[in-house]
Write a protein that holds these residues in place. Sequence first.
Motif, PDB file in Angstrom:
ATOM      1  N   THR A 117     -66.102  37.837  49.219  1.00  0.00           N
ATOM      2  CA  THR A 117     -67.274  38.964  49.280  1.00  0.00           C
ATOM      3  C   THR A 117     -68.447  37.598  50.046  1.00  0.00           C
ATOM      4  OG1 THR A 117     -67.928  38.354  47.345  1.00  0.00           O
ATOM      5  CG2 THR A 117     -67.106  40.413  47.856  1.00  0.00           C
ATOM      6  N   LEU A 118     -68.557  38.093  51.091  1.00  0.00           N
ATOM      7  CA  LEU A 118     -69.481  35.958  52.027  1.00  0.00           C
ATOM      8  C   LEU A 118     -70.691  37.235  52.258  1.00  0.00           C
ATOM      9  CD1 LEU A 118     -68.723  33.841  51.685  1.00  0.00           C
ATOM     10  CD2 LEU A 118     -68.842  33.364  54.387  1.00  0.00           C
ATOM     11  N   THR A 119     -70.305  37.880  53.105  1.00  0.00           N
ATOM     12  CA  THR A 119     -71.197  38.098  53.920  1.00  0.00           C
ATOM     13  C   THR A 119     -71.774  39.902  54.198  1.00  0.00           C
ATOM     14  OG1 THR A 119     -70.272  39.303  55.929  1.00  0.00           O
ATOM     15  CG2 THR A 119     -71.114  37.266  55.562  1.00  0.00           C
ATOM     16  N   GLY A 120     -73.048  40.569  53.779  1.00  0.00           N
ATOM     17  CA  GLY A 120     -74.029  42.291  53.910  1.00  0.00           C
ATOM     18  C   GLY A 120     -72.510  42.829  55.299  1.00  0.00           C
ATOM     19  N   ALA A 121     -73.255  41.242  56.423  1.00  0.00           N
ATOM     20  CA  ALA A 121     -72.846  42.392  58.024  1.00  0.00           C
ATOM     21  C   ALA A 121     -71.683  42.489  58.039  1.00  0.00           C
ATOM     22  CB  ALA A 121     -73.529  40.678  58.886  1.00  0.00           C
ATOM     23  N   VAL A 122     -70.776  42.455  56.927  1.00  0.00           N
ATOM     24  CA  VAL A 122     -69.032  42.328  57.341  1.00  0.00           C
ATOM     25  C   VAL A 122     -68.797  44.152  57.253  1.00  0.00           C
ATOM     26  CG1 VAL A 122     -68.279  42.255  55.602  1.00  0.00           C
ATOM     27  CG2 VAL A 122     -66.270  42.170  57.553  1.00  0.00           C
ATOM     28  N   LEU A 123     -70.514  44.410  56.595  1.00  0.00           N
ATOM     29  CA  LEU A 123     -70.243  46.140  56.171  1.00  0.00           C
ATOM     30  C   LEU A 123     -70.882  46.453  57.468  1.00  0.00           C
ATOM     31  CD1 LEU A 123     -69.753  47.209  53.518  1.00  0.00           C
ATOM     32  CD2 LEU A 123     -72.027  47.141  52.811  1.00  0.00           C
ATOM     33  N   MET A 124     -71.807  46.417  57.731  1.00  0.00           N
ATOM     34  CA  MET A 124     -72.448  46.945  59.569  1.00  0.00           C
ATOM     35  C   MET A 124     -70.683  46.710  60.269  1.00  0.00           C
ATOM     36  SD  MET A 124     -75.180  47.372  58.360  1.00  0.00           S
ATOM     37  CE  MET A 124     -74.822  47.258  56.145  1.00  0.00           C
ATOM     38  N   ALA A 125     -70.486  46.336  60.291  1.00  0.00           N
ATOM     39  CA  ALA A 125     -69.711  45.569  61.406  1.00  0.00           C
ATOM     40  C   ALA A 125     -68.410  46.586  60.949  1.00  0.00           C
ATOM     41  CB  ALA A 125     -69.003  44.463  61.963  1.00  0.00           C
ATOM     42  N   LEU A 126     -68.187  46.333  60.345  1.00  0.00           N
ATOM     43  CA  LEU A 126     -66.646  47.690  59.312  1.00  0.00           C
ATOM     44  C   LEU A 126     -66.572  48.261  58.414  1.00  0.00           C
ATOM     45  CD1 LEU A 126     -64.474  44.051  60.346  1.00  0.00           C
ATOM     46  CD2 LEU A 126     -64.282  46.065  61.999  1.00  0.00           C
ATOM     47  N   GLY A 127     -67.440  48.484  58.190  1.00  0.00           N
ATOM     48  CA  GLY A 127     -67.443  48.567  56.964  1.00  0.00           C
ATOM     49  C   GLY A 127     -66.592  48.994  55.807  1.00  0.00           C
ATOM     50  N   SER A 128     -66.089  50.171  55.126  1.00  0.00           N
ATOM     51  CA  SER A 128     -65.044  50.306  54.075  1.00  0.00           C
ATOM     52  C   SER A 128     -63.643  49.617  54.525  1.00  0.00           C
ATOM     53  CB  SER A 128     -65.576  50.705  52.893  1.00  0.00           C
ATOM     54  OG  SER A 128     -66.881  50.214  52.267  1.00  0.00           O
ATOM     55  N   THR A 129     -63.378  49.879  55.921  1.00  0.00           N
ATOM     56  CA  THR A 129     -62.005  50.349  56.498  1.00  0.00           C
ATOM     57  C   THR A 129     -60.779  49.212  56.767  1.00  0.00           C
ATOM     58  OG1 THR A 129     -62.903  52.066  56.821  1.00  0.00           O
ATOM     59  CG2 THR A 129     -60.836  51.799  57.642  1.00  0.00           C
ATOM     60  N   TYR A 130     -62.352  48.004  56.867  1.00  0.00           N
ATOM     61  CA  TYR A 130     -61.240  47.129  57.596  1.00  0.00           C
ATOM     62  C   TYR A 130     -62.308  45.966  56.819  1.00  0.00           C
ATOM     63  CZ  TYR A 130     -58.530  49.148  61.247  1.00  0.00           C
ATOM     64  OH  TYR A 130     -57.268  50.096  62.584  1.00  0.00           O
TER      65      TYR A 130
END
Length: 478
Positions: free
Chosen positions: A355-368
């Motif tokens: 669970t490394l970056t909040g940025a991945v949530l912006m980029a891909l949401g919870s789908t990928y």
Amino acid sequence: MNVAVSQERPEEAAADLVVAGLYEGEEPPGELASAPGAGDAKGGFQKLTLLRPGQPERLLIVGLGKREEADPERIRLAAAVAAKEAAKLETPSVAWLLPECGDDEATAGALVTGTILAAYRFDRFKSSAPDQPPPAGIESLTLLAPQAVAGATEAARICAAAQNRARDLQSLPSNVATPSFLARHAREIASHHEGVTTEVLGREEIAAKEMGGLVAVSQGTAEEPKLIVMRYAGGGSGPTLGIVGKGVTFDTGGISLKPSASMHEMKMDMSGAAAVLEAVGAIAELGLAVELLAVVPATENMPSGTAIKPGDVITQYNGKTVEVNNTDAEGRLILADALAYAVELGAEQIVDLATLTGAVLMALGSTYAGLVCNDDELAGAVEAAGRESGELVWRLPLHPEYLELMKGTVADLTNTGAKRKAGTITAGAFLAEAVGETPWAHVDIAGTAWDVGRPYTGNDASGFGVRLLVELARELSA
Ligand code: BES
Ligand code: ZN
Ligand code: ZN
């Protein structure tokens, strides 16, 4: 949950609830079509129709949508909505008539996965009044299907049960699930499986080995850090697979303190560790022919008089120096040490989950989940495992310019780029420095570890990564 396969007809199945799928515009399968009311059943995706034909006593028809759109993910979702309905009806035994959906084994596996994951509850801290016991969940699932699906059914049960145990670890509060707790849990897993061994390093040994990242992050907490190593000797002719999981049992951000509004969620900053530990157990239980090495760096990230401060310079296990400009970018510091250690211990291919970056949530949401990888073949294998398991990953590019953003002013690297560009990739670029030439895939699960919102995951801990890792190990062992 007990899971079995039976060739009984649905009319004679000895279950409290019989479930059958229905494709849009079609009739319920076989003799169920003549059950009273069956003609009114809806085939729209996830639509439910409950009938009481007498034989069986209760029949739940679940809409599967358009036949041409059917796939294992839709079967998992259909199984999940049926399981929720069974919970409402308080029917402890459920029998599912295997729908036609391509490969029977994949369909059976998806039914089992969707049911077991959807039936999950985390209620161990709820006291129940003696006169009001909690409602009984689904105790048994019978697939009305050819005996040939029995193997796939059992494999799916093992994976889903392991995934639910990972969800338990995620959900446990940080005052229970400490690094020491995770280490004891790893030992417990090893004790249940032949071929699995565990070694744990404590604070002094971590310092003696000069694992500067793990030392730096753990110096602010009284809770003892642990470096957990598990091995599973499954044999096989493939390369030794290293799996590494971020085990921050609570991430306050340290001196770069996080805002308080959602800070409690950071008890789940050990979701990568949870998936890795439980995947080891599942892979061993399945007896997959693979040599496995798991490394979990576990610590809290706390602010205190002894905590690492912004601007401090540390030396990682691999000798690289790092300016810690933001103490909240702690995951990469402990993972860099763990990755270099995994290479030293003989991992020939490595996958890390974090669970490394909040940025991945912006980029891909919870789908990928986000994938950053230094090797096309391994990236392909992880993507394929994602498609097969339903735990999807999307690859992000690893261009040399991203590493430029992570160069330090006074040290080799910084743990946070000055410009907040491409946060997930720059974190990956930082980690890539720790593995050298070893094929390595980093899976950022900050968006997929909780709050996914699918019927079979709900909005709490998802256990993401257990099925992905098991599938990858299965591919490598084939
Ligand atoms: N554990 C967090 C990442 C995270 C954020 C996980 C939200 C799940 C939900 C990580 O340690 C972190 O704080 N990362 C920082 C990095 C930044 C300071 C470069 C982030 O993403 O903001
Ligand atoms: Zn952090
Ligand atoms: Zn963190």
